[in-house]
Write an enzyme that holds these catalytic residues in place. Structure first.
Site, PDB file in Angstrom:
ATOM      1  CD  GLU A  74      -2.936   0.840   2.407  1.00 45.47           C
ATOM      2  OE1 GLU A  74      -4.117   0.534   2.226  1.00 45.47           O
ATOM      3  OE2 GLU A  74      -2.444   1.037   3.535  1.00 45.47           O
ATOM      4  CB  SER A 117      -2.639   5.482  -1.210  1.00 41.90           C
ATOM      5  OG  SER A 117      -3.551   6.398  -0.652  1.00 41.90           O
ATOM      6  CB  SER A 132       3.307   8.876   9.146  1.00 47.52           C
ATOM      7  OG  SER A 132       2.865   8.343  10.367  1.00 47.52           O
ATOM      8  CE  LYS A 133       0.412   3.204   3.485  1.00 45.90           C
ATOM      9  NZ  LYS A 133      -0.657   3.195   4.446  1.00 45.90           N
ATOM     10  CB  VAL A 134       3.258   2.355   9.845  1.00 48.92           C
ATOM     11  CG1 VAL A 134       2.989   1.444  11.023  1.00 48.92           C
ATOM     12  CG2 VAL A 134       3.410   1.548   8.570  1.00 48.92           C
TER      13      VAL A 134
END
Lengths: 359, 359
Positions: free
Chosen positions: A154, A156, A353-355
């Site tokens: 992923e 996005s 942020s992503k994670v």
């Protein structure tokens, strides 16, 4: 003398998000490659009598869990709940979880309090399952069973294909628990085909509608039953990519207070699907219209919403429980298009942020 | 020749709401007159092994149920969930409810789908309890056990004393299930005394703060653990009386998306209490501040929120689980004062009626 390489074109705002919205039929097909694992894990839960399903996750994962309540309730007749992580992880409540399946939902498999919850649930006697895109993650390592989401890497920040696959995965697991997993998988294949046609069609129709919402600051998103998950997910997309204060409500919630807040500058997105909750959704839409609010009707029963200002139909799936896999797409594309209309880059939401590693 | 009787003075906007906010210490004392019934019903649930608690209700009742998740989880260690009415009543899911207590929350005892849910839960093997202001209501009639709320006749459309008593009632029932009901009742008496002092003090300080929010159209309300119920309830008051799109979030929810929507015109109401979730709330408040949003800090740990623009402290209760009974009051009075500042009558929210009879 050679001229220098041309610089790569600058990233188009929202291109990652759009690419993953488009990838969803493929992602769904990839999930189905793991069907045997879903069958095995469902059988293990059944054999252990672990028929209370405790689902934990944040953001889109928690939204997918709201679908799980209906999938497990309607298919095997199991009680499923979005469990409180806080109760177990922060307050150390000692719940007896024998007879429970604890299902940790995390795209990355790294969300710390989901990992911690699953570890504690295992010690409390639950059958633990990791539902993740990364079968090598910490979450997968701590759980007794791993179900791969198969959504693929992923890129996005706003989840779309992961959410779709989580919903499908919970349905598939529930269907196998009910002994009708094979049929459900076939239905998912039909839906993947429907998505193939739906997405390009919506890409053409949605941006023009989104444009009219450029200065909107608040919305309600209404869905009932399995579509409450869709309402939650669309509201979250609008919040994180378009900075709209979008609140998900069930049709009944609306009547118990929030209807009083409506006015013509407060648009309402309604998800109407052909199932037993449709009359309640139609009635709620009527109250919205009476309040003078702008009404967007979506879903496979969008035409049942009289007097809608905008209509975005989705195809009718082979069975009603699958409608959330289709009805979420207009919302995803609306968020993508509206963010651009507002001059925002949906691939770079402020402060995200992503994670999400923070507890 | 006698002059005609002078007409009664016109009703002051929000006077019913204010009267019931003020009545809360008394309402709490009235609940405690029923303590023996709570002890008896808790014993019955325990004897039947009905340790999965399914709570159903709408609006404020559903918000109180969010507190119940923590009360039952932390005191007897039972799993409590806000069950889906839709699943059982609309879709006719056949869940095995042996081992469950089904608790219908309805001020009037007339909410049709709550009555219907309780009836079906009883047929599915649950031990059924009606928690209502009206022990002669239909809900009370259908349930096996009745717990009187004792809040007294409710004249305001926006619930305050009923919500407070529902929270206290769920706590009292959970405490009796855990064998420490007597001590909990004593603690509730202490809280009633704290409310006696708190309410007049807040009546003096809150209106001036509310005035600054006259043109606000959207807010977040943040609380974690038992205070998530408070966040939900305050957000609902703001929606129904002030027409603010107010969304309740846990501290963790905020980081998973909604933080991206914040800006200086998007105020955030934070509830901070002295318990194990305080660090998460403090951290979330930090992110709100970084985003430049106006920050209101409330609760008994309000001073732990650095850099808040407005602070509304509440007293520290005898045990942390009771803090929601105090921390909701600043929100109630804020909604009352802000509605008036906006020129709205909180006693006549648009489109709402006292008993919501529609399914």
């Amino acid at each position: 003398m050679s001229s220098p390489e041309p610089a790569p074109p600058p990233a188009e705002p929202g291109e990652k998000l759009l690419a993953e919205i488009r990838e969803q039929p493929l992602a769904l097909a990839r999930l189905l490659e793991h069907e045997a694992e879903y069958a095995r894990v469902a059988a293990a839960a059944r054999d252990r009598g672990a028929t209370t399903v405790r689902m934990v996750g944040h953001g889109s994962s928690d939204n997918a869990a709201a679908f799980g309540v209906y999938a497990f309730g309607l298919l095997p007749g199991w009680t499923a709940l979005r469990d409180s992580i806080t109760l177990t992880v922060y307050y150390g409540a000692e719940l007896d979880m024998a007879g429970s399946t604890a299902l940790g939902l995390s795209q990355s498999g790294q969300t710390p309090d989901v990992v911690e919850y699953v570890e504690r649930a295992r010690r409390s006697g639950a059958f633990t399952i990791a539902l993740t895109n990364d079968p090598a993650s910490e979450l997968a390592d701590r759980a007794e069973a791993v179900l791969p989401l198969g959504a693929g890497a992923e890129r996005s920040i706003a989840a779309t294909k992961t959410y779709l696959n989580q919903v499908a995965a919970l349905g598939l697991l529930a269907a196998h628990a009910a002994g009708r997993g094979r049929a459900f998988a076939e239905e998912l294949r039909v839906v993947a085909g429907q998505l193939e046609e739906l997405i390009p069609a919506l890409e053409r129709s949605v941006p023009q509608i989104a444009l009219a919402f450029t200065f909107v600051g608040r919305m309600f998103v209404i869905g009932r039953g399995p579509e409450f998950a869709t309402a939650r997910e669309i509201a979250l997309k609008l919040l994180e990519t378009c900075r709209i204060a979008a609140e998900p409500l069930t049709a009944t919630d609306l009547a118990h207070g929030p209807v009083a807040a409506l006015d013509p500058l407060f648009p309402v997105w309604t998800i109407a699907s052909h199932d037993d909750s449709l009359p309640a959704v139609v009635e709620a839409a009527g109250r919205v219209r009476e309040a003078g609010a702008t009404l967007v009707a979506t879903g496979d029963a969008a035409d049942a919403i009289a007097g809608a200002d905008y209509v975005l139909r989705t195809p009718r799936p082979p069975s009603p429980l699958l409608s959330p896999l289709l009805s979420v797409v207009p919302g995803q594309l609306f968020a993508w298009a509206l963010a651009r209309a507002k001059g925002l880059d949906p691939d770079s939401p402020a402060g995200l942020s992503k994670v999400t590693l923070a507890l």
